[in-house]
Design a protein around this motif. Structure first.
Motif, mmCIF file in Angstrom:
data_model
loop_
_atom_site.group_PDB
_atom_site.id
_atom_site.type_symbol
_atom_site.label_atom_id
_atom_site.label_comp_id
_atom_site.label_asym_id
_atom_site.label_seq_id
_atom_site.Cartn_x
_atom_site.Cartn_y
_atom_site.Cartn_z
ATOM 1 N N UNK A 485 10.671 10.849 11.277
ATOM 2 C CA UNK A 485 10.312 9.538 10.751
ATOM 3 C C UNK A 485 9.177 9.661 9.734
ATOM 4 N N UNK A 486 8.269 10.604 9.987
ATOM 5 C CA UNK A 486 7.157 10.806 9.062
ATOM 6 C C UNK A 486 7.598 11.278 7.689
ATOM 7 N N UNK A 487 8.746 11.932 7.595
ATOM 8 C CA UNK A 487 9.248 12.406 6.299
ATOM 9 C C UNK A 487 10.042 11.345 5.541
ATOM 10 N N UNK A 488 10.363 10.237 6.236
ATOM 11 C CA UNK A 488 11.174 9.195 5.595
ATOM 12 C C UNK A 488 10.348 8.445 4.554
ATOM 13 N N UNK A 489 10.964 8.152 3.405
ATOM 14 C CA UNK A 489 10.270 7.422 2.347
ATOM 15 C C UNK A 489 10.127 5.939 2.678
ATOM 16 N N UNK A 490 11.104 5.391 3.387
ATOM 17 C CA UNK A 490 11.103 3.952 3.635
ATOM 18 C C UNK A 490 11.590 3.651 5.051
ATOM 19 N N UNK A 491 10.761 3.933 6.065
ATOM 20 C CA UNK A 491 11.177 3.679 7.445
ATOM 21 C C UNK A 491 11.148 2.192 7.767
ATOM 22 N N UNK A 492 11.856 1.827 8.825
ATOM 23 C CA UNK A 492 11.802 0.466 9.325
ATOM 24 C C UNK A 492 10.773 0.343 10.441
ATOM 25 N N UNK A 493 10.555 -0.892 10.896
ATOM 26 C CA UNK A 493 9.597 -1.170 11.971
ATOM 27 C C UNK A 493 10.258 -2.144 12.940
ATOM 28 N N UNK A 494 10.286 -1.791 14.206
ATOM 29 C CA UNK A 494 10.881 -2.632 15.241
ATOM 30 C C UNK A 494 9.770 -2.954 16.235
ATOM 31 N N UNK A 495 9.300 -4.204 16.210
ATOM 32 C CA UNK A 495 8.090 -4.556 16.949
ATOM 33 C C UNK A 495 8.315 -5.824 17.758
ATOM 34 N N UNK A 496 7.570 -5.924 18.859
ATOM 35 C CA UNK A 496 7.607 -7.136 19.676
ATOM 36 C C UNK A 496 6.983 -8.287 18.899
ATOM 37 N N UNK A 497 7.720 -9.375 18.761
ATOM 38 C CA UNK A 497 7.261 -10.504 17.953
ATOM 39 C C UNK A 497 5.956 -11.064 18.493
ATOM 40 N N UNK A 498 4.968 -11.178 17.615
ATOM 41 C CA UNK A 498 3.690 -11.751 17.996
ATOM 42 C C UNK A 498 2.760 -10.799 18.702
ATOM 43 N N UNK A 499 3.196 -9.562 18.938
ATOM 44 C CA UNK A 499 2.352 -8.587 19.605
ATOM 45 C C UNK A 499 1.314 -8.007 18.662
ATOM 46 N N UNK A 500 0.383 -7.189 19.207
ATOM 47 C CA UNK A 500 -0.667 -6.610 18.367
ATOM 48 C C UNK A 500 -0.123 -5.811 17.178
ATOM 49 N N UNK A 501 0.917 -4.987 17.415
ATOM 50 C CA UNK A 501 1.470 -4.186 16.323
ATOM 51 C C UNK A 501 2.121 -5.075 15.274
ATOM 52 N N UNK A 502 2.805 -6.124 15.711
ATOM 53 C CA UNK A 502 3.443 -7.052 14.778
ATOM 54 C C UNK A 502 2.393 -7.750 13.918
ATOM 55 N N UNK A 503 1.330 -8.213 14.543
ATOM 56 C CA UNK A 503 0.276 -8.894 13.786
ATOM 57 C C UNK A 503 -0.394 -7.948 12.801
ATOM 58 N N UNK A 504 -0.607 -6.709 13.224
ATOM 59 C CA UNK A 504 -1.249 -5.733 12.343
ATOM 60 C C UNK A 504 -0.354 -5.412 11.144
ATOM 61 N N UNK A 505 0.955 -5.257 11.370
ATOM 62 C CA UNK A 505 1.854 -4.958 10.261
ATOM 63 C C UNK A 505 1.889 -6.108 9.259
ATOM 64 N N UNK A 506 1.954 -7.328 9.752
ATOM 65 C CA UNK A 506 1.991 -8.473 8.848
ATOM 66 C C UNK A 506 0.686 -8.597 8.067
ATOM 67 N N UNK A 507 -0.416 -8.238 8.706
ATOM 68 C CA UNK A 507 -1.703 -8.246 8.010
ATOM 69 C C UNK A 507 -1.703 -7.231 6.862
ATOM 70 N N UNK A 508 -1.181 -6.020 7.125
ATOM 71 C CA UNK A 508 -1.160 -4.990 6.096
ATOM 72 C C UNK A 508 -0.168 -5.312 4.987
ATOM 73 N N UNK A 509 0.948 -5.959 5.334
ATOM 74 C CA UNK A 509 1.943 -6.290 4.321
ATOM 75 C C UNK A 509 1.541 -7.489 3.483
ATOM 76 N N UNK A 510 0.741 -8.384 4.055
ATOM 77 C CA UNK A 510 0.305 -9.556 3.318
ATOM 78 C C UNK A 510 1.472 -10.432 2.915
ATOM 79 N N UNK A 511 1.552 -10.732 1.620
ATOM 80 C CA UNK A 511 2.618 -11.593 1.116
ATOM 81 C C UNK A 511 3.986 -10.938 1.222
ATOM 82 N N UNK A 512 4.016 -9.618 1.408
ATOM 83 C CA UNK A 512 5.295 -8.926 1.521
ATOM 84 C C UNK A 512 5.877 -8.948 2.914
ATOM 85 N N UNK A 513 5.199 -9.597 3.884
ATOM 86 C CA UNK A 513 5.680 -9.594 5.265
ATOM 87 C C UNK A 513 6.997 -10.348 5.400
#
Length: 537
Positions: A485-513
């Motif tokens: 997965x670390x070698x992939x250029x464009x991996x996906x993300x499968x996260x529990x909705x509203x969980x800490x990881x989901x909130x963090x990803x949306x924060x990092x993506x900003x308008x691209x979330x």
């Protein structure tokens, strides 16, 4: 005291206890077969890791000694499932079928053992209780999470070998000693949790063999143990300093923090742990009315020890065959006491007894001796051979036995009644796997309890790297997945909705979330950003 039974090992049409036990055992087997086919209890990523190990073994890619990411939990269950996975492909029922067979073997051995050291109808009661099973119990019996399904029949068979050697029913004594050693070695490799029972079973076997230990029987016993534990021994000889199994287990035992007061640990061990492990409570904990057996359990063990000592003394001067029954009862009492003592030493007995009650599942081995004092007291009333005090004690014992069976039956019924929620959650994670695959994702990041289950459900069509709630590397048991997965250029993300990881990803993506969100499946969200989000780099 022990009751000798004529023709203990033979079934006859007129043997009503054997017939009733057979019917109860078949009912329990059918119940568990249905659960296996329905994937109940639900799967998780720990079990998926064993499943992936079985898939790798079947393909000839790996020969793991321990569960990926560990150095103490043996992978015997993965090796047992590997031939079925090779033929039928990876699925949860296929993975669990060997566990179902191990449960059937265990119940049959417990019937034989209880009939030998107690009585035929007491053996029927044991089989009946073992046939029941709420979620906590059947999860330990049917799910492939390491150790417990295989070590219990191993100990029961070692005890039966000792009994057979004592009464000369086993002719090939040297081979029997070697087989007992092999079983003990395999059990130690598979799960160290069984060590207290193996220790007392080993002492019983040594007492039965005595002088023979100095000859070929002793040599084959040691050789059998060495062969069974060979994977464990070989890995620990090669392990770097501090990475051997003992060091790892020592670190795990001290990582739980300071020990709470002994009273709290005893309360968690006896009032929660014992009823949960015995099958008297639902998986989310014990109500007060379900805790009574935990209070009674130490008293029953003490009573069983006294009865066994009295029977042993009455058999003094007789043959080993007359004394080995009480000696086996003492061994089972000692095994339960040592297991409970080891459990209540841990802070987790007080801080998280519901999640850790699985470590007491081996107490099922001592079920015959725990029931024996109640059985004897109740039997005296049924036969009308006791006085007023005896009748009162017998009536109380009968009520306790009936209450035990009724409580286990209610707990089993509650599990079956609530199984719809577990089935819905299982369907959801399978739908998630199909959604990820249809979206064309082949490499994704997810949290631990999603990751390996997703990989197994897709038969490795999707590989997954584990992230924690901060989107930093988590518990990646199988490193090649993380690297891929670390070698992939464009991996996906499968996260529990509203969980800490989901909130963090949306924060990092900003308008691209919002554009990155490609699907929502139940409580999960699937993202596929234009660029990889790897904040740890």
């Amino acid at each position: 005291m022990s009751t000798r039974v004529q023709h203990r090992g033979r079934w006859r049409p007129s043997d009503r206890p054997a017939l009733v036990a057979l019917l109860l055992g078949l009912a329990g087997f059918g119940y568990r077969l249905a659960l296996t086919l329905l994937t109940l209890p639900g799967s998780n990523s720990d079990e998926a890791t064993f499943g992936l190990a079985a898939l790798h073994i079947a393909a000839g890619r790996e020969q793991p000694i321990f569960l990926y990411g560990q150095r103490y939990m043996g992978t015997l269950e993965a090796y047992l499932a590997a031939p079925l996975v090779a033929v039928a492909g990876p699925s949860w029922p296929v993975l669990r079928l060997p566990m179902l067979a191990l449960w059937a073997i265990f119940v049959w051995l417990m019937y034989r053992l209880t009939r030998r050291i107690c009585s035929p109808w007491c053996a029927v009661l044991v089989v009946g209780l073992l046939a029941l099973g709420p979620e906590r119990v059947v999860r330990d019996q049917l799910t492939v999470v390491g150790g417990r399904p295989e070590v219990k029949p191993a100990v029961a068979l070692v005890l039966l070998i000792a009994l057979g050697l004592a009464d000369r029913r086993i002719g090939a004594r040297r081979l029997a000693a070697g087989a007992a050693g092999l079983l003990a070695g395999v059990a130690v490799w598979s799960d160290w949790l069984i060590v207290p029972y193996l220790a007392v079973a080993g002492l019983l076997l040594a007492w039965v063999l005595r002088r023979e230990l100095l000859g070929w029987a002793g040599a084959l016993l040691v050789a059998g143990f060495a062969v069974g534990a060979a994977p464990l021994i070989a890995d620990n000889l090669r392990a770097p300093p501090g990475q051997d199994s003992l060091s790892v287990l020592r670190r795990i035992s001290t990582a739980a923090g300071p020990a709470p007061p002994l009273a709290d640990r005893l309360r968690g061990g006896l009032l929660e742990g014992v009823p949960l492990a015995t099958g008297l409570c639902p998986v989310d904990g014990c109500a007060r009315w379900q805790q009574w057996f935990g209070l009674l359990y130490p008293v029953l063990l003490a009573g069983a020890a006294v009865l066994a000592l009295v029977a042993y003394r009455r058999a003094a001067g007789r043959t080993a065959a007359d004394r080995v029954g009480p000696a086996t009862q003492l061994a089972l009492v000692a095994g339960a006491v040592l297991t409970l003592a080891a459990y209540v030493r841990s802070p987790l007995a007080a801080t998280d007894p519901m999640s850790n009650a699985r470590y007491l599942s081996v107490l099922q081995l001592s079920l015959p001796v725990a029931l024996w004092p109640l059985w004897l007291a109740a039997r005296g009333v049924w036969r009308g051979t006791t006085g007023v005090v005896g009748r009162l004690a017998g009536a109380s014992a009968t009520a306790a036995l009936a209450g035990l069976a009724a409580t286990a039956l209610v707990a089993t019924g509650l599990f079956v009644a609530g199984a719809g929620g577990l089935r819905a959650e299982e369907r959801q994670v399978r739908e998630l796997a199909d959604t990820v695959r249809r979206a064309g994702l082949r490499t994704v990041y997810a949290e631990y309890w999603t990751c390996n289950r997703l990989v197994f459900n897709t038969a490795e069509a999707v590989v997954c790297g584990v992230l924690d709630g901060n989107l930093t590397p988590g518990q990646n048991r199988y490193r090649p997945y993380w690297q891929q997965v670390g070698r992939a250029d464009r991996p996906g993300y499968v996260l529990a909705a509203g969980g800490p990881a989901d909130r963090r990803l949306r924060e990092l993506l900003g308008a691209g979330a919002a554009p990155a969100l490609i699907a929502e499946v139940g409580r999960y969200r699937v993202y596929h950003p234009e660029t990889a989000v790897r904040p740890w780099r």
